[in-house]
Design a protein around this motif. Structure first.
Motif, mmCIF file in Angstrom:
data_model
loop_
_atom_site.group_PDB
_atom_site.id
_atom_site.type_symbol
_atom_site.label_atom_id
_atom_site.label_comp_id
_atom_site.label_asym_id
_atom_site.label_seq_id
_atom_site.Cartn_x
_atom_site.Cartn_y
_atom_site.Cartn_z
ATOM 1 N N THR B 255 47.719 83.054 52.551
ATOM 2 C CA THR B 255 48.011 81.724 53.069
ATOM 3 C C THR B 255 46.809 80.822 52.858
ATOM 4 O OG1 THR B 255 48.943 80.529 54.930
ATOM 5 C CG2 THR B 255 47.185 82.087 55.419
ATOM 6 N N THR B 256 46.983 79.542 53.116
ATOM 7 C CA THR B 256 45.890 78.575 53.011
ATOM 8 C C THR B 256 45.876 77.716 54.268
ATOM 9 O OG1 THR B 256 47.260 76.884 52.007
ATOM 10 C CG2 THR B 256 46.175 78.397 50.498
ATOM 11 N N LEU B 257 44.817 76.944 54.421
ATOM 12 C CA LEU B 257 44.711 76.055 55.579
ATOM 13 C C LEU B 257 45.911 75.105 55.650
ATOM 14 C CD1 LEU B 257 40.952 75.154 55.056
ATOM 15 C CD2 LEU B 257 41.865 76.455 56.988
ATOM 16 N N THR B 258 46.227 74.505 54.504
ATOM 17 C CA THR B 258 47.313 73.524 54.495
ATOM 18 C C THR B 258 48.661 74.190 54.793
ATOM 19 O OG1 THR B 258 47.421 73.824 52.118
ATOM 20 C CG2 THR B 258 46.220 71.904 52.908
ATOM 21 N N SER B 259 48.847 75.415 54.279
ATOM 22 C CA SER B 259 50.138 76.084 54.488
ATOM 23 C C SER B 259 50.375 76.359 55.965
ATOM 24 C CB SER B 259 50.185 77.408 53.730
ATOM 25 O OG SER B 259 49.887 77.191 52.390
ATOM 26 N N ILE B 260 49.333 76.877 56.648
ATOM 27 C CA ILE B 260 49.476 77.192 58.064
ATOM 28 C C ILE B 260 49.787 75.934 58.865
ATOM 29 C CG2 ILE B 260 48.172 77.946 60.101
ATOM 30 C CD1 ILE B 260 49.222 80.180 58.348
ATOM 31 N N LEU B 261 49.106 74.838 58.501
ATOM 32 C CA LEU B 261 49.378 73.581 59.196
ATOM 33 C C LEU B 261 50.834 73.150 58.982
ATOM 34 C CD1 LEU B 261 46.174 71.461 58.541
ATOM 35 C CD2 LEU B 261 47.087 72.175 60.748
ATOM 36 N N THR B 262 51.258 73.184 57.743
ATOM 37 C CA THR B 262 52.625 72.766 57.421
ATOM 38 C C THR B 262 53.642 73.583 58.213
ATOM 39 O OG1 THR B 262 51.813 72.427 55.190
ATOM 40 C CG2 THR B 262 54.178 72.321 55.499
ATOM 41 N N MET B 263 53.400 74.898 58.282
ATOM 42 C CA MET B 263 54.364 75.800 58.913
ATOM 43 C C MET B 263 54.386 75.657 60.434
ATOM 44 S SD MET B 263 55.686 77.986 56.641
ATOM 45 C CE MET B 263 55.989 79.460 57.605
ATOM 46 N N ASN B 264 53.206 75.530 61.042
ATOM 47 C CA ASN B 264 53.121 75.794 62.481
ATOM 48 C C ASN B 264 52.987 74.603 63.414
ATOM 49 O OD1 ASN B 264 53.357 78.373 61.685
ATOM 50 N ND2 ASN B 264 51.250 78.977 62.123
ATOM 51 N N VAL B 265 52.621 73.430 62.891
ATOM 52 C CA VAL B 265 52.410 72.323 63.821
ATOM 53 C C VAL B 265 53.684 72.055 64.630
ATOM 54 C CG1 VAL B 265 52.056 69.828 63.991
ATOM 55 C CG2 VAL B 265 50.510 71.214 62.639
ATOM 56 N N GLY B 266 54.833 72.198 63.966
ATOM 57 C CA GLY B 266 56.087 71.924 64.663
ATOM 58 C C GLY B 266 56.461 72.981 65.679
ATOM 59 N N ASN B 267 55.843 74.175 65.586
ATOM 60 C CA ASN B 267 56.225 75.264 66.482
ATOM 61 C C ASN B 267 55.320 75.412 67.691
ATOM 62 O OD1 ASN B 267 58.096 75.766 64.509
ATOM 63 N ND2 ASN B 267 56.803 77.295 63.492
ATOM 64 N N THR B 268 54.327 74.532 67.818
ATOM 65 C CA THR B 268 53.428 74.654 68.959
ATOM 66 C C THR B 268 53.522 73.406 69.821
ATOM 67 O OG1 THR B 268 51.652 73.711 67.664
ATOM 68 C CG2 THR B 268 51.761 76.110 67.747
ATOM 69 N N ILE B 269 53.094 73.540 71.063
ATOM 70 C CA ILE B 269 53.188 72.407 71.978
ATOM 71 C C ILE B 269 51.823 71.747 72.097
ATOM 72 C CG2 ILE B 269 53.669 71.748 74.373
ATOM 73 C CD1 ILE B 269 55.539 74.364 74.275
ATOM 74 N N MET B 270 51.811 70.426 72.001
ATOM 75 C CA MET B 270 50.583 69.642 72.097
ATOM 76 C C MET B 270 49.720 70.077 73.290
ATOM 77 S SD MET B 270 49.334 67.212 70.353
ATOM 78 C CE MET B 270 49.772 66.576 68.766
ATOM 79 N N GLY B 271 48.441 70.260 73.038
ATOM 80 C CA GLY B 271 47.539 70.538 74.144
ATOM 81 C C GLY B 271 47.351 72.015 74.429
ATOM 82 N N THR B 273 46.474 76.003 73.537
ATOM 83 C CA THR B 273 45.432 76.614 72.722
ATOM 84 C C THR B 273 45.919 76.791 71.284
ATOM 85 O OG1 THR B 273 44.810 77.819 74.694
ATOM 86 C CG2 THR B 273 43.814 78.528 72.634
ATOM 87 N N ALA B 274 47.175 77.241 71.129
ATOM 88 C CA ALA B 274 47.709 77.473 69.795
ATOM 89 C C ALA B 274 47.720 76.190 68.983
ATOM 90 C CB ALA B 274 49.126 78.039 69.901
ATOM 91 N N ASN B 275 48.040 75.089 69.658
ATOM 92 C CA ASN B 275 48.092 73.805 68.971
ATOM 93 C C ASN B 275 46.685 73.314 68.635
ATOM 94 O OD1 ASN B 275 48.236 70.567 69.322
ATOM 95 N ND2 ASN B 275 50.083 71.370 68.348
ATOM 96 N N ASN B 276 45.774 73.439 69.609
ATOM 97 C CA ASN B 276 44.390 73.016 69.371
ATOM 98 C C ASN B 276 43.788 73.749 68.183
ATOM 99 O OD1 ASN B 276 44.437 71.236 71.454
ATOM 100 N ND2 ASN B 276 43.451 72.597 72.928
ATOM 101 N N ALA B 277 44.115 75.034 68.074
ATOM 102 C CA ALA B 277 43.558 75.826 66.979
ATOM 103 C C ALA B 277 43.985 75.244 65.639
ATOM 104 C CB ALA B 277 44.010 77.272 67.105
ATOM 105 N N LEU B 278 45.222 74.751 65.575
ATOM 106 C CA LEU B 278 45.709 74.165 64.327
ATOM 107 C C LEU B 278 44.932 72.892 63.973
ATOM 108 C CD1 LEU B 278 49.554 74.623 64.700
ATOM 109 C CD2 LEU B 278 47.997 75.891 63.209
ATOM 110 N N TRP B 279 44.633 72.090 65.026
ATOM 111 C CA TRP B 279 43.880 70.864 64.752
ATOM 112 C C TRP B 279 42.489 71.179 64.211
ATOM 113 C CZ3 TRP B 279 45.942 66.306 64.158
ATOM 114 C CH2 TRP B 279 47.180 66.041 64.742
ATOM 115 N N THR B 280 41.951 72.327 64.578
ATOM 116 C CA THR B 280 40.656 72.717 64.037
ATOM 117 C C THR B 280 40.761 72.943 62.529
ATOM 118 O OG1 THR B 280 40.240 73.763 66.145
ATOM 119 C CG2 THR B 280 38.727 74.286 64.369
#
Lengths: 266, 306, 294
Positions: B255-271, B273-280
């Motif tokens: 996987t790549t940074l962009t792929s994980i972002l594309t896949m997972n941002v929609g599956n996590t809730i703002m705020g 830990t899982a979501n914050n990790a994606l913003w990193t």
């Protein structure tokens, strides 16, 4: 040093009225002084030529008179430019108003890529003149003044870019006249033209002299001697000699002028 | 008093129009400046949250391989080992650039040194068309053509770094080519004439003189290509397999940074830990694109000094 | 080895590699064409998408892509004009202009997924615009601005400085000279820049997944109430675009004919982008002819 060169300026006759004058006008580009304190007086309804070699400062001086040098970010212009008892070289003076009264024709013809008619009416319309009758009159009148009317009166809607170089330059003169200026600055207006067009422009200038004060930069000494009443000779950023044209070309007071007009250099 | 003299001292219509016009352009420019600042500020503030409020470890982020931000390790720190994505991103980027650069240089040499005429007629439009094809189309073709081919040759599922790199190769080829063409064109003609006059062959001239003189420009082109490859999301995501694992070989799902972002941002809730990790991860992408930019600036400056 | 021989071998290799690139493009285009043409018919171009069965169309997606493009151009074009005029005509301090140009370069090199996430954060969540056309259009504006600014600035620079002097010498303001003389003269160049940017925007997907959304509610083209969910013009409805559709059907794989739908959509996408490119080229040539006085 340039400052130590001998200079000579003949004052205008007592009864002559002045249209424009400068006092100690200096232009700096960054740290470099390109024009070293020029003081000149231009007589109303006469033609004054500014002559000198390339880089002598004559064009820089001319472009300062209607504050076109303001558009160059690094240029700094100090000294007085007196027009109608107002020093127009002050920041609080409205440059747009200055340029309306002191018109300019450039070295290369630069008509807008619009129709011949629109070239003349564009600026007037922008300043609120909408009366079609009035505009049509101005178009005819200015084109006649610029001796172009007969050639283009049936093609006023054609693109100005379709005209020949000489015709384009005369259109630019007409365009400048439409603003009803007092003074017309011309920056080597014939240098990009053929001899016939040049002769036409010179005739036009003699006609215009009746109503306008003309200041012209030229590198062509024959032209200066043919058309102008006064001549100022510039050398390396300094005004060396100002006198009646025939005196400049027959009995110059300064050796440098003598050398230049007799073709020993430049 | 003389009306003209008076008008000179008052404010004309033109002056008012000018003031207003200039103000409009300044406001527009302010918008874009604020936008750039806002992008950095927002993403940076979201991106560091995992290290602040969630007590994540920066060291873990760059060195560990377990990505499971919902879970915590023995020290109550979230499991945010991003190494698999970081390695994946760099792997596809480097691999695609390594393959694309020789082709791009060959095309550039062809267009500038060998046959400018047919280069302009055939290669130029080809390059422009390749730029124009949207990245999802590349991804789709990667999915239906490249992945099965890789599967046939290398075995496995076909998804992985090799498939990602091949897709990116075609995508960054036009970028590197057109910028290399500019670099080669900027080499003064007399360099070539001097070399040819000494009896050097065309290839010797190209290799020893032109490519060397154009090196900073070519480097810039390569970095631009890398920047594009590193930031590409969908085309890569569609063919890489999206497994958060350290890649073991070129044909294993990664996987790549962009792929994980594309896949997972929609599956996590703002705020969370899982979501914050994606913003990193997004912050890391932002910083990488900044670094590429700085390198390009540096190369441009060095090119000027020469 | 002797230099002549090396020269020959090197030239041959370069020929082979250059040809390979041409072959790759031709193969790509042929593949897209033949894979896609089978799917394309009137029903596919105008019909509604299916969620779980085969035989869905792309009507709504196609409309969404165009609507989003128009909307984002409406927002970004005036802004880009202002910025380009500022940079090309007004920014007199070199350092300020250089700084702003650097910022625009940084903006243009940001990965589009990052731009999309910023749009998600700001427009979708903070501004409460939800997944909507408006969120998408605003996000595309960020993506679009650097392209447009550069295109317009280049076009403005093609007009000779003597035209600016002509306007100023008549006592006109710089603003009037630029808006009434310079811009009309380089209009084809500006339009070329706009069309090229439009091509890029039309194919963009990553920036839209989390802003315009991944669902396309069925549209009723006779509904002109712009606040209704089925109205095509409603800027507050979620709107999956064609490019996002291709990505979605492939990554979710819920419809059995995902490959056929993607192939058809890809062909449509590529054809539209091609039309944009040809148009831009045509206008560019026209400008060139006008400026060289032919």
């Amino acid at each position: 040093m340039a400052q130590e060169l001998a200079t000579f300026t003949r004052p205008l006759a007592k009864d002559a009225s002045s249209a424009l004058s400068t006092e100690d006008l200096r232009v700096h580009y960054g740290a470099k002084e390109a024009l070293h304190g020029v003081s000149l007086n231009f007589e109303r309804h006469k033609i004054t030529s500014l002559i000198g070699a390339s880089g002598s400062g004559k064009s820089t001086y001319l472009r300062s008179l209607n504050r076109m040098n303001d558009t160059i970010a690094t240029a700094q212009i100090t000294g007085k430019i007196m027009y109608r008892n107002v020093n127009i070289n002050l920041p609080q003076v409205d440059v747009y108003e200055v340029r309306k009264h002191i018109g300019m024709v450039f070295q290369r013809p630069n008509p807008f890529s619009k129709s011949i008619r629109d070239n003349i009416t564009f600026a007037l319309e922008r300043r609120g003149l909408k009366d079609r009758q009035k505009l049509a009159e101005i178009v005819e009148q200015t084109l006649k003044q610029a001796s172009l009317w007969e050639q283009v009166k049936d093609d006023l809607d054609k693109s100005a870019l379709a005209l020949s170089g000489g015709q384009q330059q005369r259109l630019c003169i007409a365009r400048a006249l439409a603003m009803k200026p007092d003074i017309l600055l011309m920056d080597e207006p014939a240098s990009a033209l053929d001899p016939i067009s040049t002769a036409n422009i010179e005739t036009t200038m003699q006609e215009l002299k009746k109503d306008y004060t003309i200041i012209i930069v030229t590198h062509n000494m024959q032209q200066a001697s043919r058309i102008s009443d006064y001549t100022a000779f510039f050398h390396m950023g300094q005004m060396i000699e100002f006198d009646q044209t025939r005196r400049i070309f027959t009995r110059p007071q300064v050796q440098l002028t003598e050398n230049y007009v007799s073709g020993h250099f430049g | 008093m003389d009306p003209i003299a008076k008008s000179l001292k008052s404010t004309s219509v033109s002056a008012k129009i000018e003031r207003r016009g200039k103000l409009i352009t300044q406001l527009c420019t302010m918008v874009i400046v604020l936008l750039v600042i806002a992008i950095f500020a927002f993403i940076a503030s979201k991106g560091v949250a995992i290290f602040g409020q969630d007590h994540g470890s920066v060291l873990d982020f760059f060195t560990k391989t377990t990505w499971n931000p919902d879970k915590q390790d023995a020290y109550h720190r979230p499991l945010i080992g991003a190494l698999p994505m970081i390695v994946g991103s760099f792997a596809v980027t480097l691999l695609s650039v390594i393959v694309a650069t020789p082709f791009a240089l060959a095309a550039a040499i062809f267009m500038v040194e060998i046959s400018p005429k047919s280069g302009k007629k055939f290669l130029q439009p080809v390059i422009e068309l390749l730029v124009g094809i949207p990245s999802v189309v590349y991804g789709f073709i990667g999915l239906v053509v490249i992945v099965p081919s890789v599967q046939k040759i290398a075995g496995g599922s076909g998804f992985g770094i090799l498939a990602g790199s091949l897709v990116l190769f075609v995508m960054i080829l036009p970028t590197i080519t057109s910028m290399s063409v500019d670099a080669l064109k900027a080499v003064p003609r007399y360099y070539r004439e001097a070399s040819l006059a000494l009896g050097a062959t065309r290839w010797q001239t190209t290799y020893k003189v032109v490519l060397r003189a154009g090196a900073p420009g070519i480097m810039t082109a390569v970095i631009f290509g890398m920047s594009r490859a590193f930031g590409e999301a969908l085309a890569v995501q569609m063919v890489i397999g999206n497994a958060i694992l350290m890649p073991t070989n070129l044909a294993s799902p990664a996987t790549t940074l962009t792929s994980i972002l594309t896949m997972n941002v929609g599956n996590t809730i703002m705020g969370t830990t899982a979501n914050n990790a994606l913003w990193t991860l997004a912050l890391l992408l932002l910083l990488m694109s900044l670094i590429f930019n700085i390198i390009i600036k540096y190369l441009a400056k060095r090119g000027e000094l020469k | 080895m002797n230099p002549k021989r090396t020269d020959k071998i090197a030239t041959t290799i370069i020929y082979v590699m250059a040809t390979t690139i041409v072959v790759i493009l031709i193969a790509l285009l042929l593949y897209i064409f033949f894979a896609g043409i089978k799917t394309i018919n009137w029903h596919f171009l105008t019909g509604a998408a299916k969620s779980f069965q085969a035989g869905g169309g792309i009507g709504a997606q196609l409309f969404n892509s165009l609507y989003l493009l128009v909307l984002s151009m409406l927002i970004s074009l005036p802004l880009a004009l202002g910025i380009a005029i500022y940079l090309s005509e007004y920014a007199s301090a070199q350092k300020v202009a250089a700084l702003i140009r650097s910022m625009i370069e940084v903006l243009s090199s940001l990965p589009s997924i990052v731009v999309g996430l910023f749009g998600f954060l700001v427009f979708v969540i903070n501004f409460h615009l939800q997944f909507s056309i408006l969120s998408g259009a605003l996000t595309l504006t960020i993506f679009n601005l650097p392209l447009l600014v550069r295109g317009i600035e280049d076009a403005l620079q093609t007009v000779s400085n003597s035209q600016r002097e002509a306007g100023l010498a008549l006592g006109l303001s710089k603003w009037e000279t630029v808006t009434h003389v310079i811009i009309p003269e380089c209009l084809p160049g500006i339009i070329t820049g706009v069309i090229l940017a439009a091509g890029r925007v039309f194919g963009e997907a990553a920036a839209l997944i989390y802003t315009a959304g991944q669902s396309a509610p069925p549209l009723n083209f006779s509904n002109w109430n712009i606040l209704s969910l089925t109205s095509p013009l409603n800027p507050f409805r979620p709107a999956e675009t064609l490019a996002v559709h291709i990505w979605k059907v492939n990554s979710e794989g819920l419809i059995p004919d995902a490959t056929a739908v993607s192939a058809g959509s890809s062909l449509v996408l590529v054809v539209v982008v091609l039309i944009f490119n040809i148009l831009a080229r045509y206008l560019g040539n026209k400008l060139y002819k006008r400026l060289t006085g032919e």
